[in-house]
Design an enzyme around this catalytic site. Sequence first.
Site, PDB file in Angstrom:
ATOM      1  N   HIS A 115       0.811  -1.227   0.000  1.00 47.54           N
ATOM      2  CA  HIS A 115       0.000   0.000   0.000  1.00 47.54           C
ATOM      3  C   HIS A 115       0.838   1.269   0.000  1.00 47.54           C
ATOM      4  CE1 HIS A 115       0.665  -0.494   4.415  1.00 47.54           C
ATOM      5  NE2 HIS A 115       0.652   0.836   4.406  1.00 47.54           N
ATOM      6  N   HIS A 179       4.624   8.680  12.726  1.00 46.57           N
ATOM      7  CA  HIS A 179       3.806   7.539  12.308  1.00 46.57           C
ATOM      8  C   HIS A 179       4.339   6.318  13.058  1.00 46.57           C
ATOM      9  CE1 HIS A 179       1.611   4.925   9.630  1.00 46.57           C
ATOM     10  NE2 HIS A 179       2.642   4.546   8.910  1.00 46.57           N
TER      11      HIS A 179
END
Length: 314
Positions: A115, A179
């Site tokens: 992804h 993140h």
Amino acid sequence: MCLKLICVSHSPMMDFIHPEPQVETTARDMFAHLAQEVETYDPEMIVLFAPDHFNGFFYDLMPPFCIGIRAQCAGDWDIGEGPLNVPEAIAHDLVKFVNANDVDVAYSYRMQADHGFTQPLELLTGSVTRYPTIPIFINSAAKPLPPCRRVLKLGDAVGRFLAGRPERILVIGSGGLSHDPPTPQFGSVPPEVEEFLIAGRNPTPEARRKRQENVLNNGRLLAERKGNSQPLDPEWDLGLIDNFLNDDLDRFLTMTDDEILERGGRGGHEIRTWIAAFASLKAAGRYKARRRYYHPIDEWIAGMGMVSAESLVA
């Protein structure tokens, strides 16, 4: 030569967990606006720097960098399917050029693009196959990681190759910013998880579902200020964006893994993709960049940022 750049955060959780409507709408609207800009620009080729999340690259053979000469969607998170539209001859020439310019890069005729590659292609172009795309993997998850100064050299070599091309080219950097998803770390997990990190390609649907549910649960907990994911760091994120806007890439010559982990979390290492993208643009000459969007979105476990830039050299 004509070069345009877009760097964006990615999060496969966008289609599974929803922040407050205004936050999500603003983020998606900017992705749509950038997609319209891409359509207007109508690139003849895309060069995409992205990480992997132990979906296509594993410890059985982990290169610091890899150029896909042929590539297929890994199928994670149901984002994209089938082969990418890779211009093989140009990708092959890029491999030769980068290696000839003293950056050792692996190459693959069977890259699995997860992804990190497929989501920005879907969001910015509507399809993983719409434009010819050369995927360039940068290891941002499996320690030891390539130093940021080496990532600069990779981007510079790619940029000098692109500067000699006649096509209208879009460079994309995909990742981060701060993140901290629950990525397992080799050496601190049970043997069966280590085995997955070594050779976990093509998992069963059930194994993939369990892994993805773990990530989703971390996003839910982070939004409630619970769980083990490190809090997002807008100050760090915005400082990095300013480095890119101000052409201050020397900042990354000395950036360490410890700093990235402390401020950006485990997934903060994906900033390497932005570093390579901007280094490639700078290799072609002066550029003008602007921040298009930034918001820390806990539900997506990402400091969501979007930046665009254009080369000022015709």
